[in-house]
Enzyme design. Sequence first.
Site, mmCIF file in Angstrom:
data_model
loop_
_atom_site.group_PDB
_atom_site.id
_atom_site.type_symbol
_atom_site.label_atom_id
_atom_site.label_comp_id
_atom_site.label_asym_id
_atom_site.label_seq_id
_atom_site.Cartn_x
_atom_site.Cartn_y
_atom_site.Cartn_z
ATOM 1 N N GLU A 60 8.846 -0.494 -5.370
ATOM 2 C CA GLU A 60 9.588 -0.028 -4.193
ATOM 3 C C GLU A 60 9.458 1.477 -3.982
ATOM 4 O O GLU A 60 9.631 2.228 -4.936
ATOM 5 C CB GLU A 60 11.076 -0.410 -4.336
ATOM 6 N N HIS A 115 24.803 -5.706 -9.165
ATOM 7 C CA HIS A 115 24.149 -5.104 -7.995
ATOM 8 C C HIS A 115 22.792 -5.772 -7.762
ATOM 9 O O HIS A 115 22.479 -6.205 -6.645
ATOM 10 C CB HIS A 115 23.994 -3.604 -8.250
ATOM 11 N N GLU A 116 21.991 -5.868 -8.816
ATOM 12 C CA GLU A 116 20.659 -6.467 -8.658
ATOM 13 C C GLU A 116 20.760 -7.949 -8.337
ATOM 14 O O GLU A 116 19.944 -8.482 -7.568
ATOM 15 C CB GLU A 116 19.829 -6.246 -9.925
#
Length: 860
Positions: free
Chosen positions: A136, A308-309
């Site tokens: 990313e 979160h992931e």
Amino acid sequence: MPGENLSRDEARERAALLAVDGYEVSLDVRSALGEGDGDGAPRTFRSVTTIRFRCAEPGASSFADLIAPSVTSVSLNGRDLDPSEVFDGSRIALEDLAAENELVVDARCAYSRTGEGLHRFVDPEDGEVYLYTQYEPADSRRVFANFEQPDLKAPFRFEVRAPEQWTVWSNGAGELTDGVWRFAETKPISTYITCVVAGPYHYVTDSYTRELPDGGRLEIPLGAMCRKGLAPHFDADDVFLITKQGLDFFHDHFDYPYPFGKYDQAFVPEYNLGAMENPGLVTFREEYIFRGKVTRASYEGRANTILHEMAHMWFGDLVTMEWWDDLWLKESFADFMGAFANVGATRFKDAWITFANRRKAWAYRADQLPSTHPITADIRDLEDAKLNFDGITYAKGASVLKQLVAYVGQDAFLEGARRYFKRHAYGNTRLGDLLAVLEETSGRDMGAWARSWLQTAGVNALTPQVLLDAEGRIDELAVLQEAAESHPELRPHRVAVGLYRRDADGTLQRYARAEADVDGPRTVVAELAGAEAPDLVLVNDDDLTYCKTRFDETSLATLREALGELTDPLARALCWSALWNMTRDALLPAREFIGLVLRFGGRESDIGVLQMLHAWADSALTHYVAPEWRERGARLLTEGASEQLYAAGPGSEQQLAWARFFARVTDERGLELLSGLLDGKATVEGLVVDQELRWAFLEPLAAHGVVGESELADELARDDTASGKRHQVRCLAARPSEAVKAQAWAQVVESDALSNALVEATIGGFAQASQRELLAPYTEKYFAAIDRVWRERSIQIGMDVVRGLFPALQQSRATLDATDAWLAAHEDAAPALRRLVLESRDDLARALRAQECDAAASTG
């Protein structure tokens, strides 16, 4: 970074032209072992990619993305193309496309040492080699040819040839047949979330099962891995516990079964980020495996990252933003869901306190920089995208979503999410797609809310105004809203206003609370009229909105005298955060903030808040106190931290936090104690000086010249690991010598020999607050070097150098002038580079304003 950028306009044009049906990627990483390619050439691996895609306009031209040292062959629809003609180092030109196409690219791609692409790491402890990918926003093109943009999703099939003794993982389930690891085809996903991990990793397994509403049974194989050298420290059971709790929570709330088969989590070395949401194979920085004793806050932080992931499996992987403008559609949601799930599913029930105190501090800083931007940002190209993984996109966006939940209700918010997933599964979305489902479920017009909160930048300040009647009761309580001149938007805020007073026992307790919709410059909270006069008014009690909280004079006087008596931990954290914002805004002298930390920090029960206070006090001393008060401030912090170190409960996490803080802020007076704790001549009851704490003590000793190269070599011999090497490099760069600084500078700025982790460690040790004069000559060198560094190095290393080596310790008008001169002379520099320099300039200007405020304070 020449020629590697991709603009939004180019991506839109390509997305309108092409649709991708599938990828087959074959990698041969057996070259990761043994000697390299020789002659100074980068070590490479073979990458063969087959892409099947359609073109809406037969005969049109487009391009594929690939960053590689060389391309062996290119074939389009069975026609061989000359690589020297069609490949320019970052793109493969595709002419005369058919309605249906097949592109085959055979290339030699380079292993990475910067954490971008396929990163290769050699463990100094045992010589083992480990690989992992990180992409990313746009580094999968360093590993295989593709169409590198998030809205050209496709299924992927990976196969990998690796050394015999290795295991290989990818997004899908894999098996080894005939010496080749072959992986199941993925669902349609974006290129940037594909992943490969390979090497002799220590691997632990578990499983998750769940009964589905339709009577079916969901079974998810779970795995977790790390380097063999970290295996003795790997608490995989806790990782799996949080994972299962998260899967339960998200299935309960999202009503969409996890769609990506297995769920592996890899803790990998030299990782630039916290983690990455690759479906089926999430990667984390290995520092989440704790080699020594850490506080509960560290475990909470790891749990937050895991959750979160995991939230990204739905927000980001299943449904993906069309372009990086709407990065917030995944990151803001994941940041919100990390805290939301931590509170709702795990043992960390106080995660909203951490969010208010730590995550929002990140947002407040970012939102006051000259580079601040709306949550829905204007991302012109990939360089813009790389820099927008920031406090706005993550923490401000999450804060705004927290307010949205209060605005539309939790049920309507979650029902909106459920419809969003089902409507857009495996597709790409924009802001309007989310607003549409929220309007459906809430019945509210989301357009005005979005314009105020998502499409404007800046943070508002809310201040209470209290008018008392003759009997000493509240006649009128109003909330005043202000905005910065640069971003004058006043927004609608849903707030809770809390009234606090001191009880007979001296504690500060809330006795009244009212929720109100603040809109415009002044809003009266009628419900609180007639209440007894408060000692403290907290205008964002319970942290419902995103704002800078201010105090009236009575409230500020109360906090100065009795902050430690505030019994509610969230209210206390909010007050600390407000006081820190006032310090940064030059409204509260930095020495006064330090005094509050020394007076009340020892009574702070929330360990995460305490550690944040330590970081803020350190920053106040380094950047915000008047220069003539620094020496006294260092002495007060040294004495205060030492006192609290001995006063804390033996073996407690508070004791550990004060020990680390003492090492960070100590002046010469504390060095003897640090040396004694290292060699055993001094002890603090209950304090275990483990290897991580030893390195924390060694850095200030190195920075003050008490230990040198030989002592640090001896310490590395004790801890001859990858972690130990990073610590040693940092300590070596911290030594107070002109020759040391010159060497560190050359290693980072003039050479690309160091890996990303050792670049980070060297920069971390280079700039020591006690060495301002020694570092002064590097101001001129910095401005002479950064344009070249940005052009020649990867964007990650460029960011590290430009941010990390800015002369922030040279706090003078002359440094500001030098910065302005560089900006004036480099108006045509890359916008991302100019942004980094402008941000650093703003931090420096803020420091000078705070120092003026502090200098005006009476000598304390």
